[in-house]
Design an enzyme around this catalytic site. Structure first.
Site, PDB file in Angstrom:
ATOM      1  N   LYS A   1       0.823  -1.207   0.000  1.00  0.00           N
ATOM      2  CA  LYS A   1       0.000   0.000   0.000  1.00  0.00           C
ATOM      3  C   LYS A   1       0.868   1.272   0.000  1.00  0.00           C
ATOM      4  O   LYS A   1       2.067   1.225   0.261  1.00  0.00           O
ATOM      5  CB  LYS A   1      -0.941  -0.017   1.202  1.00  0.00           C
ATOM      6  CG  LYS A   1      -1.997  -1.148   1.129  1.00  0.00           C
ATOM      7  CD  LYS A   1      -2.845  -1.028  -0.111  1.00  0.00           C
ATOM      8  CE  LYS A   1      -4.089  -1.873  -0.222  1.00  0.00           C
ATOM      9  NZ  LYS A   1      -4.122  -3.224   0.228  1.00  0.00           N
TER      10      LYS A   1
HETATM   11  C1  LIG Z   1      -5.354  -4.067   0.837  1.00  0.00           C
HETATM   12  C2  LIG Z   1      -6.813  -3.882   0.926  1.00  0.00           C
HETATM   13  C3  LIG Z   1      -7.563  -4.275   2.046  1.00  0.00           C
HETATM   14  C4  LIG Z   1      -7.028  -5.106   3.164  1.00  0.00           C
HETATM   15  O1  LIG Z   1      -5.859  -4.768   3.693  1.00  0.00           O
HETATM   16  P1  LIG Z   1      -4.853  -5.798   4.408  1.00  0.00           P
HETATM   17  O2  LIG Z   1      -4.032  -4.850   5.202  1.00  0.00           O
HETATM   18  O3  LIG Z   1      -4.046  -6.477   3.334  1.00  0.00           O
HETATM   19  O4  LIG Z   1      -5.634  -6.721   5.238  1.00  0.00           O
HETATM   20  C5  LIG Z   1      -8.901  -3.964   2.079  1.00  0.00           C
HETATM   21  N1  LIG Z   1      -9.496  -3.337   1.068  1.00  0.00           N
HETATM   22  C6  LIG Z   1      -8.824  -2.963  -0.025  1.00  0.00           C
HETATM   23  C7  LIG Z   1      -9.548  -2.242  -1.112  1.00  0.00           C
HETATM   24  C8  LIG Z   1      -7.469  -3.248  -0.151  1.00  0.00           C
HETATM   25  O5  LIG Z   1      -6.819  -2.918  -1.271  1.00  0.00           O
END
Ligand SMILES: *Cc1c(COP(=O)(O)O)cnc(C)c1O
Length: 396
Positions: free
Chosen positions: A186
């Protein structure tokens, strides 16, 4: 988008603070921690950056969604409306609190279509969960109006669009609750982590308790704390939080870099009449984490995606065939492949999702999303832009 591209001395310094005193947990051990409260500091920074009264950090974005749903008192018998195009975390979080995920069509914003949301509302609906996919947002004004009319909670999943804004407000802060992921890929990363923002004192109070076994966090003897309600363990460690502090400080620079790269690519593709761009709702400003384009039809989109690959352009996604992000391949959800038994209510609720979503297919079938990286040099972005034009022209 990936924050790991800019991992450096700033992150190491914050982590070193934690290593120096060895207190890896966010609660207790005050005498040992030398004044370092990394999770708490990250929460203050996040609330300030997102212009909300409160922020709660947790162990993942999925955990953030789960805790947010729990804070809104969503549970057995409740339905939550979510888009057909998202990450699997959306339905995982809904199922984990015992509620039923109800899939709903998207439109040319690549996020929830307000009209489809209205049509999906039943007596059981408790919340609407727009997911701001690939750097841009849902039509939040329309969704908020629907939620207000039907007394529903608006929970924004801003995991892929941190730093974008809508109506002058940071994404995640417009609804009742907003969630971020700080996983490794992210824009802001902690390694693993997540955050919840809200202006509601009630939700914020529930959040810190729920993510820590229901602890009330009163006094300084953890063993003596009471538990006003049930919770789980979704705590973030101090090591992860430390990385997040340094990463969040870099967010504004990251956004500027994403915008610069995005704009070069977009300007190069604009002259192609066959290429159009994802609609950004009025008053919205993207985070520029991805450049999302439409080809005139599915056939050309497939060919263009292939050509991009063969021209050496990496990190472009054709979601229509994707396992993680599009309902068509969520076989484990649709076929109810659960280890333990699902409740009868969820079993029958999920049956309703076993249908086709033509409006979503029509948009996603034409969509290609290209990740915007931070580490490209300007020369590399320009080279990429001309190769993208060449690749797409080759199939038109
Ligand atoms: C990455 C993501 C999540 C979940 O995040 P994690 O930290 O990997 O559990 C939820 N929603 C969206 C749209 C994402 O891209």
């Amino acid at each position: 988008m990936p924050g790991f591209e800019i991992f450096g001395a700033e992150e190491k310094k914050e982590v070193q603070d934690v290593l120096d005193n060895g207190v890896l947990m966010r609660y207790g051990f005050d005498a040992m921690r030398n004044g370092h409260h990394k999770a708490l500091e990250l929460e203050r920074d996040l609330a300030e950056r997102m212009q909300t009264k409160y922020a709660q950090v947790v162990s993942s974005g999925t955990a953030a969604l789960t805790v947010a749903l729990a804070c809104a008192e969503i549970g057995a018998g409740d339905e939550v409306i979510m888009p057909t195009f998202t990450f699997v975390a959306s339905f995982e979080a809904i199922l984990s609190v015992g509620a039923t995920p109800v899939l709903c069509d998207i439109d040319d914003t690549l996020t929830l279509a307000p009209k489809a949301v209205e049509a999906a509302i039943t007596k059981k609906t408790k919340a609407v969960m727009p997911v701001h996919m690939c750097g841009s947002m849902a039509d939040l004004k329309a969704l908020k109006a629907i939620c207000d009319t039907h007394k529903l909670v608006l929970l924004e999943d801003a995991c892929q669009a941190i730093g974008g804004t809508y109506d002058g407000k940071p994404l995640g802060s417009y609804g009742d609750l907003g969630c971020f992921s700080f996983d490794y890929v992210k824009t802001v990363t902690c390694g693993e982590g997540g955050g919840i923002i809200t202006n509601s004192e009630i939700y914020a109070d529930r959040a810190h308790k729920y993510q820590d076994h229901g602890h009330d966090h009163v006094g300084n003897d953890r063993g003596a704390e009471t538990h006003p309600f049930l919770g789980y363990n979704y705590r973030l460690s101090e090591l992860n939080a430390a990385v997040g502090i340094a990463q969040l400080r870099k967010l504004n620079d990251t956004l500027a870099q994403q915008k610069k790269h995005y704009t070069i690519l977009r300007n190069a593709l604009t002259p192609l009449p066959e290429v159009t761009f994802r609609r950004v709702p009025e008053t919205g400003v993207e985070s520029y984490a991805f450049l999302n384009i439409f080809l005139p039809n599915e056939d050309l989109a497939r060919k263009a995606h292939k050509a991009l690959g063969s021209h050496g352009i990496d990190a472009c996604f054709y979601w229509f065939d994707n396992n993680w992000h599009y309902y068509k391949k969520w076989e484990h959800l649709l076929e109810q492949k659960s280890l333990g038994a699902l409740s009868p209510e969820i079993q029958s609720g999920l049956q309703k999702n076993k249908r086709s979503f033509d409006a979503s297919d029509a948009w996603i079938g034409r969509t290609i999303s290209c990740l915007i990286k931070l580490s490209w040099t300007e020369a590399e972005v320009h080279e990429r832009a001309s190769k993208m034009v060449e690749a797409i022209r080759s199939v038109l």
